[in-house]
Design a protein around this motif. Structure first.
Motif, PDB file in Angstrom:
ATOM      1  N   ALA A   1      45.852  38.596  33.991  1.00 61.75           N
ATOM      2  CA  ALA A   1      44.613  39.370  34.095  1.00 61.75           C
ATOM      3  C   ALA A   1      43.356  38.525  33.895  1.00 61.75           C
ATOM      4  O   ALA A   1      42.414  38.628  34.690  1.00 61.75           O
ATOM      5  CB  ALA A   1      44.639  40.540  33.113  1.00 61.75           C
ATOM      6  N   PRO A   2      43.275  37.666  32.867  1.00 69.09           N
ATOM      7  CA  PRO A   2      42.056  36.878  32.702  1.00 69.09           C
ATOM      8  C   PRO A   2      41.754  35.980  33.898  1.00 69.09           C
ATOM      9  O   PRO A   2      40.585  35.804  34.273  1.00 69.09           O
ATOM     10  CB  PRO A   2      42.336  36.047  31.439  1.00 69.09           C
ATOM     11  CG  PRO A   2      43.337  36.852  30.671  1.00 69.09           C
ATOM     12  CD  PRO A   2      44.205  37.466  31.733  1.00 69.09           C
ATOM     13  N   ARG A   3      42.792  35.422  34.511  1.00 73.23           N
ATOM     14  CA  ARG A   3      42.571  34.568  35.682  1.00 73.23           C
ATOM     15  C   ARG A   3      42.026  35.377  36.859  1.00 73.23           C
ATOM     16  O   ARG A   3      41.131  34.934  37.578  1.00 73.23           O
ATOM     17  CB  ARG A   3      43.872  33.870  36.076  1.00 73.23           C
ATOM     18  CG  ARG A   3      44.324  32.791  35.102  1.00 73.23           C
ATOM     19  CD  ARG A   3      45.312  31.841  35.760  1.00 73.23           C
ATOM     20  NE  ARG A   3      46.535  32.513  36.174  1.00 73.23           N
ATOM     21  CZ  ARG A   3      47.624  32.590  35.419  1.00 73.23           C
ATOM     22  NH1 ARG A   3      47.643  32.051  34.208  1.00 73.23           N
ATOM     23  NH2 ARG A   3      48.714  33.206  35.862  1.00 73.23           N
ATOM     24  N   ALA A   4      42.590  36.557  37.068  1.00 69.25           N
ATOM     25  CA  ALA A   4      42.122  37.390  38.175  1.00 69.25           C
ATOM     26  C   ALA A   4      40.685  37.859  37.950  1.00 69.25           C
ATOM     27  O   ALA A   4      39.868  37.873  38.878  1.00 69.25           O
ATOM     28  CB  ALA A   4      43.050  38.594  38.334  1.00 69.25           C
ATOM     29  N   LEU A   5      40.372  38.214  36.726  1.00 66.23           N
ATOM     30  CA  LEU A   5      39.031  38.706  36.410  1.00 66.23           C
ATOM     31  C   LEU A   5      37.981  37.610  36.476  1.00 66.23           C
ATOM     32  O   LEU A   5      36.859  37.833  36.940  1.00 66.23           O
ATOM     33  CB  LEU A   5      39.030  39.330  35.011  1.00 66.23           C
ATOM     34  CG  LEU A   5      39.832  40.625  34.849  1.00 66.23           C
ATOM     35  CD1 LEU A   5      40.078  40.911  33.378  1.00 66.23           C
ATOM     36  CD2 LEU A   5      39.106  41.789  35.509  1.00 66.23           C
ATOM     37  N   ALA A   6      38.338  36.422  36.012  1.00 65.72           N
ATOM     38  CA  ALA A   6      37.367  35.329  35.910  1.00 65.72           C
ATOM     39  C   ALA A   6      36.790  34.929  37.255  1.00 65.72           C
ATOM     40  O   ALA A   6      35.687  34.373  37.317  1.00 65.72           O
ATOM     41  CB  ALA A   6      38.003  34.116  35.239  1.00 65.72           C
ATOM     42  N   GLY A   7      37.486  35.221  38.340  1.00 66.28           N
ATOM     43  CA  GLY A   7      36.980  34.872  39.662  1.00 66.28           C
ATOM     44  C   GLY A   7      35.985  35.861  40.226  1.00 66.28           C
ATOM     45  O   GLY A   7      35.445  35.649  41.322  1.00 66.28           O
ATOM     46  N   GLN A   8      35.693  36.935  39.478  1.00 63.96           N
ATOM     47  CA  GLN A   8      34.791  37.972  39.961  1.00 63.96           C
ATOM     48  C   GLN A   8      33.367  37.760  39.444  1.00 63.96           C
ATOM     49  O   GLN A   8      33.169  37.458  38.268  1.00 63.96           O
ATOM     50  CB  GLN A   8      35.288  39.349  39.519  1.00 63.96           C
ATOM     51  CG  GLN A   8      36.675  39.703  40.016  1.00 63.96           C
ATOM     52  CD  GLN A   8      36.739  39.766  41.527  1.00 63.96           C
ATOM     53  OE1 GLN A   8      35.883  40.369  42.167  1.00 63.96           O
ATOM     54  NE2 GLN A   8      37.754  39.135  42.098  1.00 63.96           N
TER      55      GLN A   8
ATOM     56  N   SER B   1      26.722  43.917  34.839  1.00 65.52           N
ATOM     57  CA  SER B   1      25.991  45.018  35.468  1.00 65.52           C
ATOM     58  C   SER B   1      26.972  46.076  35.947  1.00 65.52           C
ATOM     59  O   SER B   1      28.171  45.814  36.128  1.00 65.52           O
ATOM     60  CB  SER B   1      25.168  44.518  36.658  1.00 65.52           C
ATOM     61  OG  SER B   1      26.020  44.102  37.718  1.00 65.52           O
ATOM     62  N   GLU B   2      26.448  47.275  36.177  1.00 63.38           N
ATOM     63  CA  GLU B   2      27.283  48.354  36.682  1.00 63.38           C
ATOM     64  C   GLU B   2      27.800  48.027  38.087  1.00 63.38           C
ATOM     65  O   GLU B   2      28.933  48.348  38.432  1.00 63.38           O
ATOM     66  CB  GLU B   2      26.488  49.659  36.692  1.00 63.38           C
ATOM     67  CG  GLU B   2      27.310  50.891  36.963  1.00 63.38           C
ATOM     68  CD  GLU B   2      26.532  52.160  36.759  1.00 63.38           C
ATOM     69  OE1 GLU B   2      27.160  53.243  36.751  1.00 63.38           O
ATOM     70  OE2 GLU B   2      25.295  52.107  36.603  1.00 63.38           O
ATOM     71  N   GLN B   3      26.979  47.355  38.888  1.00 61.41           N
ATOM     72  CA  GLN B   3      27.398  46.988  40.237  1.00 61.41           C
ATOM     73  C   GLN B   3      28.537  45.976  40.210  1.00 61.41           C
ATOM     74  O   GLN B   3      29.485  46.065  40.992  1.00 61.41           O
ATOM     75  CB  GLN B   3      26.221  46.422  41.027  1.00 61.41           C
ATOM     76  CG  GLN B   3      26.513  46.236  42.508  1.00 61.41           C
ATOM     77  CD  GLN B   3      26.840  47.551  43.197  1.00 61.41           C
ATOM     78  OE1 GLN B   3      26.101  48.521  43.102  1.00 61.41           O
ATOM     79  NE2 GLN B   3      27.977  47.596  43.889  1.00 61.41           N
ATOM     80  N   ALA B   4      28.446  45.003  39.297  1.00 59.44           N
ATOM     81  CA  ALA B   4      29.523  44.021  39.171  1.00 59.44           C
ATOM     82  C   ALA B   4      30.826  44.703  38.779  1.00 59.44           C
ATOM     83  O   ALA B   4      31.904  44.353  39.275  1.00 59.44           O
ATOM     84  CB  ALA B   4      29.155  42.956  38.149  1.00 59.44           C
TER      85      ALA B   4
ATOM     86  N   ASP C   1      36.946  47.354  43.162  1.00 62.83           N
ATOM     87  CA  ASP C   1      37.374  47.383  44.559  1.00 62.83           C
ATOM     88  C   ASP C   1      38.304  46.201  44.868  1.00 62.83           C
ATOM     89  O   ASP C   1      39.268  46.324  45.618  1.00 62.83           O
ATOM     90  CB  ASP C   1      36.167  47.338  45.494  1.00 62.83           C
ATOM     91  CG  ASP C   1      35.349  48.613  45.431  1.00 62.83           C
ATOM     92  OD1 ASP C   1      35.891  49.654  45.014  1.00 62.83           O
ATOM     93  OD2 ASP C   1      34.160  48.569  45.806  1.00 62.83           O
ATOM     94  N   GLN C   2      38.003  45.050  44.256  1.00 66.46           N
ATOM     95  CA  GLN C   2      38.773  43.847  44.528  1.00 66.46           C
ATOM     96  C   GLN C   2      40.103  43.798  43.792  1.00 66.46           C
ATOM     97  O   GLN C   2      41.067  43.200  44.283  1.00 66.46           O
ATOM     98  CB  GLN C   2      37.944  42.602  44.142  1.00 66.46           C
ATOM     99  CG  GLN C   2      36.683  42.409  44.965  1.00 66.46           C
ATOM    100  CD  GLN C   2      36.985  42.104  46.418  1.00 66.46           C
ATOM    101  OE1 GLN C   2      37.909  41.352  46.724  1.00 66.46           O
ATOM    102  NE2 GLN C   2      36.220  42.686  47.322  1.00 66.46           N
ATOM    103  N   LEU C   3      40.161  44.437  42.635  1.00 63.26           N
ATOM    104  CA  LEU C   3      41.293  44.200  41.738  1.00 63.26           C
ATOM    105  C   LEU C   3      42.240  45.377  41.545  1.00 63.26           C
ATOM    106  O   LEU C   3      43.289  45.224  40.920  1.00 63.26           O
ATOM    107  CB  LEU C   3      40.771  43.772  40.362  1.00 63.26           C
ATOM    108  CG  LEU C   3      39.994  42.464  40.312  1.00 63.26           C
ATOM    109  CD1 LEU C   3      39.378  42.269  38.936  1.00 63.26           C
ATOM    110  CD2 LEU C   3      40.898  41.287  40.656  1.00 63.26           C
ATOM    111  N   LYS C   4      41.917  46.553  42.067  1.00 68.91           N
ATOM    112  CA  LYS C   4      42.726  47.720  41.711  1.00 68.91           C
ATOM    113  C   LYS C   4      44.165  47.615  42.207  1.00 68.91           C
ATOM    114  O   LYS C   4      45.093  48.075  41.519  1.00 68.91           O
ATOM    115  CB  LYS C   4      42.070  49.007  42.198  1.00 68.91           C
ATOM    116  CG  LYS C   4      41.782  49.098  43.661  1.00 68.91           C
ATOM    117  CD  LYS C   4      40.999  50.377  43.937  1.00 68.91           C
ATOM    118  CE  LYS C   4      40.580  50.486  45.387  1.00 68.91           C
ATOM    119  NZ  LYS C   4      39.762  51.702  45.616  1.00 68.91           N
TER     120      LYS C   4
END
Length: 201
Positions: free
Chosen positions: A26-33, A58-61, A67-70
């Motif tokens: 999870a941290p690796r996947a999140l860190a790229g966003q 931010s709320e937009q981030a 959308d990218q990770l679900k």
């Protein structure tokens, strides 16, 4: 700051493998966003509960990352979870990030409040409740997450270890009771977890 929480419940016999996957991947996947600011992973292995929180600037981030990770999230939880609840929150109040290791204790208090009273609740927590909780032995960090429109939220507090978590129950209860009296907030849940991972930027 904004936070997305994931609350998953499943078979306790299957929780360890899922926790290991989340801790590593999870941290690796999140860190790229874009806009990523941290990740926390909590577990109740006895009852079979996993709670995660990802922090966003931010709320937009937050929305874009979902959308990218679900789909990836669903894959990581599939081996364990019978039910998964995903929520988005404003981090209305938060203390400085802590450097805590595995085994630290996390207490989550869920609440509901009339949306018209949300500002008073946030002000009370920031100015009165949080300083009292910070004075409790073993305190590491805390945050209030809130959905103002729906009149609900939570307060999470992390303590150094499970012994400190247990010892804090009475004093935190007293601080919580004072906030209830002042703001009219309704407490609708109280849970405790073990900290597996905590990373804040």
């Amino acid at each position: 700051m904004y936070v997305r929480t994931i609350y998953a419940i499943g078979d306790p016999a299957k929780i360890d493998a899922c926790v290991d996957t989340l801790r590593e991947e999870a941290p690796r996947a999140l860190a790229g966003q874009p806009g990523y600011r941290g990740f926390a992973l909590f577990t109740d292995r006895e009852l079979g509960k996993i709670l995660t929180g990802s922090w966003w600037e931010s709320e937009q981030a937050l929305r874009n990352s979902d959308d990218q990770l679900k789909e990836r999230r669903a894959t990581m939880l599939a081996s364990f979870a019978n039910t998964v609840t995903v929520d988005s929150w404003e981090a209305a109040v938060f203390a400085s990030p802590a450097q805590v290791g595995p085994g630290a204790g996390f207490r989550l208090t869920r609440f509901e409040i009339d949306p018209s009273g949300a500002d008073l609740l946030v002000e009370t927590f920031r100015g009165t409740t949080l300083p009292k909780v910070q004075a409790i032995a073993g305190f590491e960090t805390a945050a209030m997450l809130i959905d103002r429109a729906r009149g609900r939220g939570s307060v999470g507090v992390i303590y150094t270890d499970q012994a400190a978590l247990a010892a804090s129950r009475g004093k935190q209860s007293a601080a919580r009771g004072e906030a209830v009296t002042k703001t009219g907030v309704s407490i609708c849940g109280l849970e405790e977890f073990e900290v597996v991972t905590l990373e804040r930027r």
